[in-house]
Design an enzyme around this catalytic site. Sequence first.
Site, PDB file in Angstrom:
ATOM      1  N   VAL A  42       0.865  -1.178   0.000  1.00 43.45           N
ATOM      2  CA  VAL A  42       0.000   0.000   0.000  1.00 43.45           C
ATOM      3  C   VAL A  42       0.899   1.223   0.000  1.00 43.45           C
ATOM      4  O   VAL A  42       1.688   1.413   0.927  1.00 43.45           O
ATOM      5  CB  VAL A  42      -0.933   0.019   1.231  1.00 43.45           C
ATOM      6  CG1 VAL A  42      -1.807   1.264   1.205  1.00 43.45           C
ATOM      7  CG2 VAL A  42      -1.807  -1.227   1.249  1.00 43.45           C
TER       8      VAL A  42
ATOM      9  N   GLU B 120       1.552   5.628  -0.899  1.00 45.17           N
ATOM     10  CA  GLU B 120       0.946   6.886  -0.452  1.00 45.17           C
ATOM     11  C   GLU B 120      -0.326   7.189  -1.241  1.00 45.17           C
ATOM     12  O   GLU B 120      -1.296   7.714  -0.701  1.00 45.17           O
ATOM     13  CB  GLU B 120       1.952   8.032  -0.638  1.00 45.17           C
ATOM     14  CG  GLU B 120       1.397   9.380  -0.210  1.00 45.17           C
ATOM     15  CD  GLU B 120       2.337  10.532  -0.545  1.00 45.17           C
ATOM     16  OE1 GLU B 120       1.940  11.675  -0.310  1.00 45.17           O
ATOM     17  OE2 GLU B 120       3.436  10.269  -1.049  1.00 45.17           O
ATOM     18  N   PHE B 121      -0.342   6.828  -2.527  1.00 48.77           N
ATOM     19  CA  PHE B 121      -1.460   7.195  -3.379  1.00 48.77           C
ATOM     20  C   PHE B 121      -2.469   6.068  -3.564  1.00 48.77           C
ATOM     21  O   PHE B 121      -3.571   6.309  -4.043  1.00 48.77           O
ATOM     22  CB  PHE B 121      -0.943   7.636  -4.759  1.00 48.77           C
ATOM     23  CG  PHE B 121      -0.110   8.886  -4.714  1.00 48.77           C
ATOM     24  CD1 PHE B 121      -0.705  10.130  -4.603  1.00 48.77           C
ATOM     25  CD2 PHE B 121       1.264   8.825  -4.756  1.00 48.77           C
ATOM     26  CE1 PHE B 121       0.057  11.281  -4.554  1.00 48.77           C
ATOM     27  CE2 PHE B 121       2.040   9.970  -4.711  1.00 48.77           C
ATOM     28  CZ  PHE B 121       1.420  11.209  -4.606  1.00 48.77           C
ATOM     29  N   GLY B 122      -2.127   4.859  -3.214  1.00 49.11           N
ATOM     30  CA  GLY B 122      -3.047   3.744  -3.408  1.00 49.11           C
ATOM     31  C   GLY B 122      -2.316   2.422  -3.292  1.00 49.11           C
ATOM     32  O   GLY B 122      -1.172   2.338  -2.828  1.00 49.11           O
TER      33      GLY B 122
ATOM     34  N   VAL C  78      -0.490  -1.183  -4.413  1.00 43.58           N
ATOM     35  CA  VAL C  78       0.488  -1.652  -5.386  1.00 43.58           C
ATOM     36  C   VAL C  78       0.224  -3.131  -5.637  1.00 43.58           C
ATOM     37  O   VAL C  78       0.092  -3.909  -4.691  1.00 43.58           O
ATOM     38  CB  VAL C  78       1.930  -1.436  -4.886  1.00 43.58           C
ATOM     39  CG1 VAL C  78       2.928  -1.871  -5.950  1.00 43.58           C
ATOM     40  CG2 VAL C  78       2.152   0.021  -4.504  1.00 43.58           C
TER      41      VAL C  78
ATOM     42  N   LYS D  37       1.375   0.362  -9.789  1.00 34.82           N
ATOM     43  CA  LYS D  37       1.004   1.346  -8.776  1.00 34.82           C
ATOM     44  C   LYS D  37      -0.312   1.992  -9.206  1.00 34.82           C
ATOM     45  O   LYS D  37      -0.450   2.414 -10.353  1.00 34.82           O
ATOM     46  CB  LYS D  37       2.082   2.431  -8.636  1.00 34.82           C
ATOM     47  CG  LYS D  37       3.394   1.931  -8.077  1.00 34.82           C
ATOM     48  CD  LYS D  37       4.358   3.111  -7.850  1.00 34.82           C
ATOM     49  CE  LYS D  37       5.650   2.644  -7.216  1.00 34.82           C
ATOM     50  NZ  LYS D  37       6.578   3.773  -6.965  1.00 34.82           N
TER      51      LYS D  37
ATOM     52  N   ASP E  75      16.816  10.816  -1.737  1.00 37.25           N
ATOM     53  CA  ASP E  75      16.263   9.865  -0.764  1.00 37.25           C
ATOM     54  C   ASP E  75      16.820   8.470  -1.004  1.00 37.25           C
ATOM     55  O   ASP E  75      16.092   7.490  -1.035  1.00 37.25           O
ATOM     56  CB  ASP E  75      14.739   9.860  -0.851  1.00 37.25           C
ATOM     57  CG  ASP E  75      14.103   9.113   0.323  1.00 37.25           C
ATOM     58  OD1 ASP E  75      14.798   8.917   1.350  1.00 37.25           O
ATOM     59  OD2 ASP E  75      12.939   8.715   0.221  1.00 37.25           O
TER      60      ASP E  75
END
Length: 926
Positions: free
Chosen positions: A571, A573-575, A577, A595, A688
């Site tokens: 799961v 940030e946007f939905g 996987v 994604k 990152d």
Amino acid sequence: FLYCCIWEIAQQALNGSLLYNYFICNVGAGEQDNWLRTTFIQRHPTATRVFVEMRFVVRDCNSFGADSLTCKETFNLHTSEADADIGTSFRKGQFRKVATIAPDEISGVGDMQINTETRVVDNLSRKGFYLAFQDIGACVAIYSVRVYYKTCPATVKSLAAFPETVAGGENQALREVAGACVENAVSEDQPRIYCTVDGEWVVPVGQCQCRPGYEPKNDSCQECKPGFFKTSVSNEACEHCPKNTEPSSSGALSCPCLQGFYRAPNDPLTAACSGLPSAPQNLAATTAQMAVGKLQLSWSPPADTGGRTDITYNVVCDRCEGSVCQPCGEKVRYDPSNTDLKEISVIISELEPHLNYTFTVEARNGVSQLSPQRATHTINTALHYTVTAMHLVESSPTSLSLSWSVSRWAKPSSTRYELMYRKKKDEEKNKVTTYTVLVLEKNSVQIIDLSPSTVYLFKVQALSPEGNPGSYSMEQEFSTPAEGKSVILGAAVGGGVMLFIVVVVLLLRRRRKNSHTRQGPEDAYFSSPEQLKPLKTYVDPHTYEDPNTAVLKFASEIHPTHVSKQKVIGVGEFGEVYRGILKAPGRKEAAVAIKTLKPGYTEKQRQDFLSEASIMGQFCHQNIIRLEGVVTKFKHVMIVTEYMENGALDKYLRDHDGEMSSFQLVGMLRGIAAGMKYLSDMSYVHRDLAARNILVNSKLECKVSDFGLSRVLEDDPEGTYTTSGGKIPIRWTAPEAIAYRKFTSASDVWSFGIVMWEVMAFGERPYWDMSNHEVMKAINEAFRLPAPMDCPSAVYQLMLQCWLQDRSKRPRFQDIVSLLDKLLKSPDSLKAIADFDPRVSIRLPSTSGSDGSPFRSVSEWLESIKMSQYSENFSMAGIVSMEQVLQMKSEDIRNIGVRLPGHLKRIAYSILGLKDQTSTLSVFAV
């Protein structure tokens, strides 16, 4: 409770209250094995994990003196599952051990220290279960046992109602729960949410939205008030009725227009109603500087646009001969057009002279078609014959022969001309200008009685049959030759002039062509084939005015029918996987990661989601995650990448702790460095870089991933540090990037050094349990992470180079790749091991637990070094006290079932740290 042997029930006064308890205290009778069992406990059908809270007292063995030789200060918790109550039947073999229970507080003579401990019983599957407490020689009293399970409470989130749900167990960390939209709300997909093992709701998916005429308020959808409306399914608030509309009733979907006002067919129902425009202003016709048969029509915009900006104009032409008028027809040409004009002028050509023309200009807007009214302005004008050119045919000292052309509509039999000429020297002497005027019946003339060697100025105009004059031509100069000379100019001469012009034009074109083939000084860089291919540079998609343009440029569009989802693997940030299959035409079927963007997204969320694809699509390297394409032109937006079977590197390393050699780990680091070199060469800064953002495939190839810059960088709030410019992952970030947000390839090198440490430490968390502020303070005071266990000295020295305070002195990624290649080509270079201090590197106080006191149990010690999976091994081997642990040698650790070299060393080094014997490791040669 059902008990055997000598557990007894008693009552005792404590703080004025009478407490009942089960107790056993047979410390002087040798080895003990006393059991106390509960009655049958029925399990909730979906509760696979329960919590057992015990309140108990354990007496200090030292208080028994010489009788305490076999005394213990712990007891064991067991469980047994069953589908029915078996009554008083009891067999020890039916029970499995859950945990060894050790007290926080030990009671002495005359005092009463009640302990509270909670343990988890997981993976329950039958209708009920029993709990049992085993005494192996302690003096213990149990006052209460509370058994419970956790639930996520009934809730309403995003206008979706979810029922109370029992939390899952360790095999189902996230339990998916379906919900239902509240009244007057709808959703394209059924709303879902996840219940965690701790009884908390996370990641709602499938947002519900209020129906038209309703707005969200207090977790419900309520009717729009009078004077407000809402046209679509959304979670926006109701809007005021717009301008030029009638007030609406409750729950209105739209507001009707007032009389005389309209909405265009393409106008949304949320738009204000519009009126008709007024007529165009200042209509004028201009022929000056226009070619033959042309005029320019111009005007000003209407004073009233009706409240719209989509004003266009139509031009209508009528031609009149006498009193008869008719449309101009297709013969007349308009530039750019005569309908749907957005400009306020038009050039009209193919007009005939000496005709009256009527031009009508109509102003229109988007609602003009809904009304019969028209807003027009009309003008009348006429054209005359125009002289287009004047030529010298023949000259002598006393005469000049001239001819000229007129517009093609002039009829020679009915056209006359007025010719005017004068001497140029009259103007030079500032005398009164005197013209000679001739009226001619044809378009040529011979003028005699002129002075030799004199310049004359001529101009001519055409006259209509009625005698109406046209405009004069431009004045042209012609000279008479000197005495004894004459010039004859005819068609041959004119042809020669044209030929000369053509030759000059061809020569100029050839020279221009040759000039393009020459290499100027600025082209020297491109003189070799290698230089003709400049290095590709990363393009920031956020620089595009329309982010969708970047997606179309850098990512391939995939039709959703070519993508099939198989299983949720995470799961984001946007939905969610998914793992899935890509079946693109002409390509072999391939496993992919998909994604998805959860329903109900905003346009900004969509752009943020797709920005990662715009970045990833620019990269092509074997150590960079490959973008297969995107789905953007359909309802369900997706990003499709190659599938990496082994997932994130940090989790893979933790799952295979101690199972890989240093050579294999360095090989993985070499792949990561090669991917970062590629990104650095493209002038891309990752920002990152961490083991969690490296993916591993089935061949153990590592690929850099996670290029979404707007995401939350870590789930753990302690993992990021908020600044005015966003969030920074402190443990992986260079000091200059933390302090000044100075992100460069050199700051990525610092992060790569942290990744090297993570890999060599098999996924250990950098800086352990230190807080962010402690990490920043330590780095600024020159602290650097110590070498992980069994880390080659050359690898650790490279880490330290990556962590130099002066970023200009850190190695570049091409240097890192080169060094790692040398190490892999010479495996013997990896045999020299960096110095290792178990008290620092395993991050344990030498002889104490987390609160500074000695470890009270073997299980607590094993949990602190993340080796709790071996608790049962120690217990089965009879090693139940830290005194026994301190007597163990390497062979003893191996004999109880610890086989992995990495685990064997971790336990051995921890014992060494507890004994504070850092001077030699010979006892623990592994």
